[in-house]
Design an enzyme around this catalytic site. Sequence first.
Site, PDB file in Angstrom:
ATOM      1  CB  CYS A  36       1.033   0.639  -0.324  1.00 49.01           C
ATOM      2  SG  CYS A  36      -0.062  -0.733   0.086  1.00 49.01           S
ATOM      3  CB  CYS A  39       1.453  -2.534  -2.157  1.00 45.68           C
ATOM      4  SG  CYS A  39      -0.125  -1.675  -2.001  1.00 45.68           S
TER       5      CYS A  39
END
Length: 289
Positions: A36, A39
Amino acid sequence: MQDNASIIDVNEQNIQQVLEASRQTPVLVDFWAPWCQPCLQMAPTLEKLAGEYQGKLILAKVNADEQQNIAAQFGVRSLPSLKLVYQGQLVAELEGAQSEGALRQWLAPVLDPEAAEKEQEEGFLEQVRMAIDAGHGDQAEQALRQTLQQQPDKHAFRALLVEFLLGEGRQDEAQSVLAEIAEDVEELRPFRARFALLDKLPAGNESLKTLAERINASGKPEDLHAYGLRAAAAGQFREGLEALLTLLRDHRDYEDGVARAALLQVFDCLPKGDPLASEYRRKMFTYLY
């Protein structure tokens, strides 16, 4: 466990311990995954905040791929996903990448409730001022009165309402709103001083326009004195101070030097540190000395 004691890698073995810690310290649970990118981009900001708020915030990092049961228990459906837990309860949540400013604003009500409340109040006051400037004084007045009815100790709101009423020429109403608070508070002190000016006014009820016309015609000291006090009481401080400064310059001994006393009284009507007061104090001392 990270090097920073405020940052914890969470798994099923320590999740209960982390949630127990939330009874004393807010826990920001960060659900992330190695694939991700948002993230990974947000991680340094979260770690920065954890370091900055050390002792006030725990950052609990959960790899959602490895800890699927924990992610399911928190209802995580997308990444990044942030959950704020305090006193054993989920109090706020965010999904998607967030800027540092957005994260601070989101955390503020829990980490710094006083600052968050102050920011909210300042935002409300700014909206009310904008409404007044836009000609929506009725709505602004109603909003202020409703808020004060629920929270009478919001002195900045009361000060703005008194200012608005004075600007509308509703002196009696303004004085009534001010009188609802008996104690001496800093936000209201300048307005009490402004009403005290009215007690110093000479007999008569001439308008500022009438007094200004008489000053232009003859410049009598009694008119300068009355205009200076009335203008300041109405919030027209520069005009009032200018009239009283003229009185000091041209009629220094009028009424045993009342000009100096009147100038000092007007300075008391201005907020502490107001640049206008500093400007006219310098001018006053120039004429005096």
